[in-house]
Design a protein around this motif. Structure first.
Motif, PDB file in Angstrom:
ATOM      1  N   GLY A  19      -2.710   4.920   4.518  1.00 12.51           N
ATOM      2  CA  GLY A  19      -3.441   4.095   5.475  1.00 12.51           C
ATOM      3  C   GLY A  19      -4.705   3.512   4.885  1.00 12.51           C
ATOM      4  O   GLY A  19      -5.019   2.330   5.093  1.00 12.51           O
ATOM      5  N   PHE A  20      -5.434   4.326   4.124  1.00 11.31           N
ATOM      6  CA  PHE A  20      -6.666   3.847   3.498  1.00 11.31           C
ATOM      7  C   PHE A  20      -6.352   2.799   2.441  1.00 11.31           C
ATOM      8  O   PHE A  20      -7.049   1.788   2.313  1.00 11.31           O
ATOM      9  CB  PHE A  20      -7.412   5.037   2.891  1.00 11.31           C
ATOM     10  CG  PHE A  20      -8.852   4.765   2.554  1.00 11.31           C
ATOM     11  CD1 PHE A  20      -9.630   3.916   3.330  1.00 11.31           C
ATOM     12  CD2 PHE A  20      -9.447   5.374   1.455  1.00 11.31           C
ATOM     13  CE1 PHE A  20     -10.962   3.674   3.025  1.00 11.31           C
ATOM     14  CE2 PHE A  20     -10.767   5.141   1.127  1.00 11.31           C
ATOM     15  CZ  PHE A  20     -11.529   4.289   1.913  1.00 11.31           C
ATOM     16  N   ALA A  21      -5.287   3.022   1.665  1.00 10.33           N
ATOM     17  CA  ALA A  21      -4.887   2.052   0.647  1.00 10.33           C
ATOM     18  C   ALA A  21      -4.488   0.726   1.279  1.00 10.33           C
ATOM     19  O   ALA A  21      -4.824  -0.352   0.762  1.00 10.33           O
ATOM     20  CB  ALA A  21      -3.730   2.610  -0.184  1.00 10.33           C
ATOM     21  N   ASN A  22      -3.791   0.781   2.400  1.00  8.60           N
ATOM     22  CA  ASN A  22      -3.414  -0.447   3.095  1.00  8.60           C
ATOM     23  C   ASN A  22      -4.637  -1.210   3.577  1.00  8.60           C
ATOM     24  O   ASN A  22      -4.677  -2.442   3.531  1.00  8.60           O
ATOM     25  CB  ASN A  22      -2.507  -0.118   4.291  1.00  8.60           C
ATOM     26  CG  ASN A  22      -1.086   0.216   3.888  1.00  8.60           C
ATOM     27  OD1 ASN A  22      -0.628  -0.175   2.817  1.00  8.60           O
ATOM     28  ND2 ASN A  22      -0.388   0.956   4.739  1.00  8.60           N
ATOM     29  N   ASP A  23      -5.640  -0.476   4.046  1.00 11.58           N
ATOM     30  CA  ASP A  23      -6.847  -1.117   4.583  1.00 11.58           C
ATOM     31  C   ASP A  23      -7.755  -1.678   3.490  1.00 11.58           C
ATOM     32  O   ASP A  23      -8.333  -2.756   3.631  1.00 11.58           O
ATOM     33  CB  ASP A  23      -7.638  -0.115   5.432  1.00 11.58           C
ATOM     34  CG  ASP A  23      -6.935   0.226   6.736  1.00 11.58           C
ATOM     35  OD1 ASP A  23      -6.052  -0.544   7.155  1.00 11.58           O
ATOM     36  OD2 ASP A  23      -7.268   1.283   7.324  1.00 11.58           O
ATOM     37  N   ILE A  24      -7.908  -0.925   2.389  1.00  9.67           N
ATOM     38  CA  ILE A  24      -8.807  -1.328   1.307  1.00  9.67           C
ATOM     39  C   ILE A  24      -8.089  -2.178   0.256  1.00  9.67           C
ATOM     40  O   ILE A  24      -8.714  -2.920  -0.496  1.00  9.67           O
ATOM     41  CB  ILE A  24      -9.410  -0.072   0.625  1.00  9.67           C
ATOM     42  CG1 ILE A  24     -10.244   0.724   1.630  1.00  9.67           C
ATOM     43  CG2 ILE A  24     -10.290  -0.435  -0.563  1.00  9.67           C
ATOM     44  CD1 ILE A  24     -11.517   0.043   2.076  1.00  9.67           C
ATOM     45  N   HIS A  25      -6.764  -2.077   0.210  1.00 13.55           N
ATOM     46  CA  HIS A  25      -5.946  -2.798  -0.770  1.00 13.55           C
ATOM     47  C   HIS A  25      -6.237  -2.354  -2.206  1.00 13.55           C
ATOM     48  O   HIS A  25      -6.289  -3.173  -3.116  1.00 13.55           O
ATOM     49  CB  HIS A  25      -6.115  -4.314  -0.635  1.00 13.55           C
ATOM     50  CG  HIS A  25      -5.775  -4.824   0.728  1.00 13.55           C
ATOM     51  ND1 HIS A  25      -4.503  -4.770   1.257  1.00 13.55           N
ATOM     52  CD2 HIS A  25      -6.546  -5.379   1.695  1.00 13.55           C
ATOM     53  CE1 HIS A  25      -4.504  -5.273   2.475  1.00 13.55           C
ATOM     54  NE2 HIS A  25      -5.729  -5.644   2.766  1.00 13.55           N
ATOM     55  N   ASN A  26      -6.422  -1.061  -2.374  1.00  8.47           N
ATOM     56  CA  ASN A  26      -6.477  -0.461  -3.698  1.00  8.47           C
ATOM     57  C   ASN A  26      -5.184   0.319  -3.911  1.00  8.47           C
ATOM     58  O   ASN A  26      -4.358   0.432  -3.004  1.00  8.47           O
ATOM     59  CB  ASN A  26      -7.675   0.472  -3.831  1.00  8.47           C
ATOM     60  CG  ASN A  26      -8.976  -0.242  -4.150  1.00  8.47           C
ATOM     61  OD1 ASN A  26     -10.011   0.382  -4.200  1.00  8.47           O
ATOM     62  ND2 ASN A  26      -8.955  -1.551  -4.339  1.00  8.47           N
ATOM     63  N   VAL A  27      -5.033   0.879  -5.096  1.00 10.26           N
ATOM     64  CA  VAL A  27      -3.830   1.628  -5.436  1.00 10.26           C
ATOM     65  C   VAL A  27      -3.927   3.044  -4.854  1.00 10.26           C
ATOM     66  O   VAL A  27      -4.948   3.703  -5.023  1.00 10.26           O
ATOM     67  CB  VAL A  27      -3.665   1.691  -6.965  1.00 10.26           C
ATOM     68  CG1 VAL A  27      -2.508   2.611  -7.347  1.00 10.26           C
ATOM     69  CG2 VAL A  27      -3.432   0.292  -7.530  1.00 10.26           C
ATOM     70  N   PRO A  28      -2.889   3.534  -4.169  1.00  7.08           N
ATOM     71  CA  PRO A  28      -2.903   4.919  -3.671  1.00  7.08           C
ATOM     72  C   PRO A  28      -3.086   5.905  -4.822  1.00  7.08           C
ATOM     73  O   PRO A  28      -2.686   5.633  -5.954  1.00  7.08           O
ATOM     74  CB  PRO A  28      -1.524   5.077  -3.023  1.00  7.08           C
ATOM     75  CG  PRO A  28      -1.101   3.690  -2.693  1.00  7.08           C
ATOM     76  CD  PRO A  28      -1.655   2.832  -3.794  1.00  7.08           C
ATOM     77  N   SER A  29      -3.658   7.058  -4.520  1.00  3.32           N
ATOM     78  CA  SER A  29      -4.033   7.985  -5.593  1.00  3.32           C
ATOM     79  C   SER A  29      -3.253   9.289  -5.601  1.00  3.32           C
ATOM     80  O   SER A  29      -3.667  10.259  -6.245  1.00  3.32           O
ATOM     81  CB  SER A  29      -5.533   8.281  -5.518  1.00  3.32           C
ATOM     82  OG  SER A  29      -5.948   8.514  -4.191  1.00  3.32           O
ATOM     83  N   THR A  30      -2.126   9.348  -4.909  1.00  2.00           N
ATOM     84  CA  THR A  30      -1.224  10.489  -5.054  1.00  2.00           C
ATOM     85  C   THR A  30       0.169   9.952  -5.382  1.00  2.00           C
ATOM     86  O   THR A  30       0.519   8.828  -5.012  1.00  2.00           O
ATOM     87  CB  THR A  30      -1.132  11.352  -3.776  1.00  2.00           C
ATOM     88  OG1 THR A  30      -0.455  10.623  -2.740  1.00  2.00           O
ATOM     89  CG2 THR A  30      -2.506  11.788  -3.298  1.00  2.00           C
ATOM     90  N   LEU A  31       0.956  10.769  -6.063  1.00  2.00           N
ATOM     91  CA  LEU A  31       2.306  10.354  -6.438  1.00  2.00           C
ATOM     92  C   LEU A  31       3.168  10.118  -5.198  1.00  2.00           C
ATOM     93  O   LEU A  31       3.991   9.193  -5.166  1.00  2.00           O
ATOM     94  CB  LEU A  31       2.938  11.422  -7.335  1.00  2.00           C
ATOM     95  CG  LEU A  31       2.287  11.572  -8.715  1.00  2.00           C
ATOM     96  CD1 LEU A  31       2.826  12.803  -9.432  1.00  2.00           C
ATOM     97  CD2 LEU A  31       2.519  10.322  -9.566  1.00  2.00           C
ATOM     98  N   ALA A  32       2.960  10.941  -4.164  1.00  2.65           N
ATOM     99  CA  ALA A  32       3.729  10.765  -2.927  1.00  2.65           C
ATOM    100  C   ALA A  32       3.361   9.461  -2.225  1.00  2.65           C
ATOM    101  O   ALA A  32       4.238   8.739  -1.734  1.00  2.65           O
ATOM    102  CB  ALA A  32       3.486  11.958  -1.998  1.00  2.65           C
TER     103      ALA A  32
END
Length: 447
Positions: free
Chosen positions: A359-372
């Protein structure tokens, strides 16, 4: 579709200054309080972060709201727009208004945060929660969040570097695919370069170390160098990856017109963070950049199709094509906090809960930080953005290791890069030895 990422803009602006500011402060020292609080009791903790743009602040509030819903007894007081120097001062002083949890854009400062005792070692918390960081986070992110066995920080979204290219210019030049190896990259850069007067109508690639994101550390990410040996000494003069990287970059500078001509042209180009960025305008056909550039380029409404691919790799590392340089935002728990167990609940939620990270990655448009999270079907992005997700998950992707004096060693290497590409330094081997000696001296002084 990704949008402009102001957080990354600020990263580039204050990364070095924040790192140097930390060096001037005294060591924080560990708090005697430790993790003795009861996280099941009603409590309030302070979370300091560096985001400030309206959409970012909204995203952080949404993230924290999700945490408070899951942990109704823990209330979070959020303070934004906090740079590393402000955070460091608060970590030293402590008190009720000081942060219990912090986030920082500057991964180069992890070594300083860990060695000074400003942030607590999170290894015991991970163990208590039965979470294995090695299998939770991408390899490069796992590496840049610790120093000397002390995991004093954890990834909170990331940035991955790849290659943007003008697909229309590629077609006109008869290039059918983005370059995968350095020799292909070199050939394409020359083929895409169209001279005009004493400058260029179109430059295939701006190779200068001043060329926006084409810094030494980002270049070297593709060469997989070992910055320090097992004794902690600089490996710049010993690892052939550095000599190869400097040699190939200088060769490209010379082949595309030489340092002076390139610098003269660069001075006429638009600002890196504005709509007139030379990649947006078509003045530069290829650009090394992070995931945020896609949104910025699309917002500028370019008159060509944008392609995205991993950066090419040295020819002798062709089997590693698909990797890239990784960095990102970190989070940690203040050593002066008297509410470390409650603070851990927030850190754990923000950085390991898959839906929260997505959800945070979608909002900020950065790369998610867990493999899952990188594989989550809930991610929303432009199809081209997947390149950066793949780079982040690639085990061959690299980062810059933490150091006790922050990113000073990277500044030293970059300075030599300026001297070498411009011709001020001509003896590469001697220059690398001098650079290594300076790095060792700076680290010894920091200790």
């Amino acid at each position: 579709m990704p949008e402009v990422i102001p957080s990354v803009v600020r990263k580039a602006a204050f990364a070095v200054t924040a790192s140097l500011a930390l060096l001037t402060t005294a060591c924080t020292g560990q708090s005697n309080s430790g993790a003795t609080d009861d996280a099941s009791k009603d409590t309030t903790i302070n979370f300091w972060h560096a985001w400030s743009a309206p959409n970012e602040v909204k995203a952080v509030k949404s993230l924290v709201a999700g945490f408070e819903k899951a942990h109704p007894n823990i209330h979070v007081n959020v303070v934004g727009n906090m740079t590393d120097d402000k955070i460091n001062q608060a970590l030293r002083s402590g008190g009720d208004k000081a942060p219990d949890v912090i986030s920082s854009f500057t991964t180069n400062n992890v070594g300083k945060f860990c060695s000074s005792g400003a942030l607590v070692d999170l290894n015991p918390f991970f163990k208590k929660s039965h979470i294995d960081p090695e299998t939770t986070f991408p390899k490069a992110m796992n590496e840049y969040t610790q120093f000397d066995g002390n995991r004093c920080s954890v990834p909170l979204l990331g940035d991955a570097y790849g290659l943007y290219y003008n697909k229309t210019a590629f077609e006109k030049a008869g290039i059918t695919a983005p370059p995968k190896t350095w020799s292909e990259f070199e050939a394409d850069a020359k083929k895409l370069t169209i001279p005009q007067g004493d400058g260029y109508k179109q430059l295939g690639f701006m190779p200068d170390y001043h060329g926006w994101e084409s810094t030494t550390e980002h270049y070297f990410g593709q060469f997989s160098p070992t910055y320090f040996d097992k004794a902690g000494k600089s490996n710049v003069a010993e690892d052939p990856a550095f000599e190869k990287g400097f040699t190939l970059q200088k060769k490209l500078v010379d082949e595309l017109g030489g340092f002076q001509k390139l610098e003269k042209f660069r001075a006429t180009l638009g600002d890196e963070w504005g709509p007139k960025h030379p990649f947006h305008t078509g003045q530069v056909a290829m650009q090394m950049d992070g995931e945020w550039r896609l949104g910025m380029a699309l917002d500028a409404k370019p008159k060509f199709d944008i392609g995205v691919a991993p950066m090419p790799v040295p020819d002798d590392r062709a089997d590693q094509y698909g990797k890239g340089y990784i960095t990102g935002t970190i989070a940690g728990i203040a050593a002066t906090s008297h509410k470390q167990n409650a603070a851990w609940e927030l850190v754990k939620y923000m950085t390991t809960d898959t839906d929260a990270v997505v959800g945070f990655a979608n909002d900020i448009h950065n790369v998610p930080s867990t493999l899952a999270a990188l594989k989550s079907p809930k991610l929303k992005y432009d199809p081209r953005f997947k390149t950066f997700l793949d780079i982040a998950a690639n085990p061959d992707s690299t980062t810059s290791p933490a150091s006790i004096n922050g990113g000073v060693y990277l500044v030293t290497i970059q300075q030599f890069g300026y001297d070498y590409e411009s011709g001020r330094a001509t003896d590469l081997k001697a220059g690398l030895k001098k650079t290594a000696a300076q790095i060792d001296t700076d680290i010894a002084q920091a200790k």
